[in-house]
Design an enzyme around this catalytic site. Sequence first.
Site, PDB file in Angstrom:
ATOM      1  N   GLU A   1       8.194  60.748 -49.648  1.00 47.21           N
ATOM      2  CA  GLU A   1       8.671  59.507 -49.022  1.00 47.21           C
ATOM      3  C   GLU A   1       8.572  58.349 -50.010  1.00 47.21           C
ATOM      4  O   GLU A   1       9.500  57.543 -50.149  1.00 47.21           O
ATOM      5  CB  GLU A   1       7.835  59.212 -47.782  1.00 47.21           C
ATOM      6  CG  GLU A   1       8.094  57.850 -47.158  1.00 47.21           C
ATOM      7  CD  GLU A   1       6.898  57.358 -46.361  1.00 47.21           C
ATOM      8  OE1 GLU A   1       6.785  56.126 -46.198  1.00 47.21           O
ATOM      9  OE2 GLU A   1       6.083  58.187 -45.930  1.00 47.21           O
TER      10      GLU A   1
ATOM     11  N   ASP B   1      12.005  56.435 -51.410  1.00 44.75           N
ATOM     12  CA  ASP B   1      12.236  55.009 -51.206  1.00 44.75           C
ATOM     13  C   ASP B   1      12.785  54.372 -52.479  1.00 44.75           C
ATOM     14  O   ASP B   1      13.699  53.538 -52.439  1.00 44.75           O
ATOM     15  CB  ASP B   1      10.933  54.345 -50.782  1.00 44.75           C
ATOM     16  CG  ASP B   1      11.051  52.848 -50.649  1.00 44.75           C
ATOM     17  OD1 ASP B   1      11.758  52.386 -49.734  1.00 44.75           O
ATOM     18  OD2 ASP B   1      10.450  52.121 -51.459  1.00 44.75           O
TER      19      ASP B   1
ATOM     20  N   ASP C   1      10.859  57.641 -42.563  1.00 44.69           N
ATOM     21  CA  ASP C   1      10.032  58.206 -43.632  1.00 44.69           C
ATOM     22  C   ASP C   1      10.553  59.574 -44.062  1.00 44.69           C
ATOM     23  O   ASP C   1      10.612  59.879 -45.263  1.00 44.69           O
ATOM     24  CB  ASP C   1       8.588  58.343 -43.155  1.00 44.69           C
ATOM     25  CG  ASP C   1       7.899  56.995 -42.956  1.00 44.69           C
ATOM     26  OD1 ASP C   1       8.459  55.968 -43.389  1.00 44.69           O
ATOM     27  OD2 ASP C   1       6.803  56.981 -42.351  1.00 44.69           O
TER      28      ASP C   1
ATOM     29  N   GLU D   1      13.714  59.344 -46.247  1.00 45.16           N
ATOM     30  CA  GLU D   1      13.403  59.031 -47.640  1.00 45.16           C
ATOM     31  C   GLU D   1      12.833  60.253 -48.360  1.00 45.16           C
ATOM     32  O   GLU D   1      13.156  60.504 -49.530  1.00 45.16           O
ATOM     33  CB  GLU D   1      12.415  57.869 -47.703  1.00 45.16           C
ATOM     34  CG  GLU D   1      13.024  56.544 -47.257  1.00 45.16           C
ATOM     35  CD  GLU D   1      12.024  55.407 -47.209  1.00 45.16           C
ATOM     36  OE1 GLU D   1      12.456  54.241 -47.194  1.00 45.16           O
ATOM     37  OE2 GLU D   1      10.800  55.682 -47.183  1.00 45.16           O
TER      38      GLU D   1
END
Length: 229
Positions: free
Chosen positions: A45, A49, A118, A121
């Site tokens: 995650e 991002d 989450d 990502e």
Amino acid sequence: MKLSEDIRAFSAKLGHDFSRPELLIRALTHGSVGSPTRPDNQRLEFLGDRVLGLTVAEALVFADREASEGQLAPRYNALVRGETCADVAREIGLGAVLKLGRSEMLSGGRRKEALLADAMEAVLAAVYLDAGFETARAVILRLWASRLASVDADSRDAKTALQEWAQAHGMKPPQYIQTGRSGPDHAPQFEITVRLDDGRTAKAQGAGTKRSIEQAAAAALLEQIEAKA
């Protein structure tokens, strides 16, 4: 590693055939079932991002070469925020293939906005690690295509826009009041009323986070204001 039929179907919706399927399995593994021998998706995650952020920033810069940083920043924020990632996750059916602990499943984890964001990502990071940045970039640009094409020149969220309008007119920040709640604990529905100092109000209700319902209420009040302008 052989993927189950439902995860293979998800991979097809995602648009990437993994040469290292264990990366996708890890991206779909929530902390509620993670263990030393079964790593969860938190590290992915973190990486995803950044992959998403770079791709979106690059796309916005090249899409509008005249835009200032002040114009680009709200567009960027609108495209990478959790609500957007969760919406993309829903579109490709990510929630259905998440690996969750029993308590998380019973509390509606497959529909939780933060959890979906989450995991989305993490999946992007898995693509990046499996096939490199260009492949991950292509996946993101395809999944975010309609949003990139329609992002407003000024993409401030509704709550921010309403607060700025109120302050410009000498008012205190809007008040958001929970005026109703229904449904089971694992899938609550909220009613939120937003109120300005001058007495104007608007309501919104629905499933999701309180913040998302507050955004809807703010948008409804902005529509009222614009209609009477």
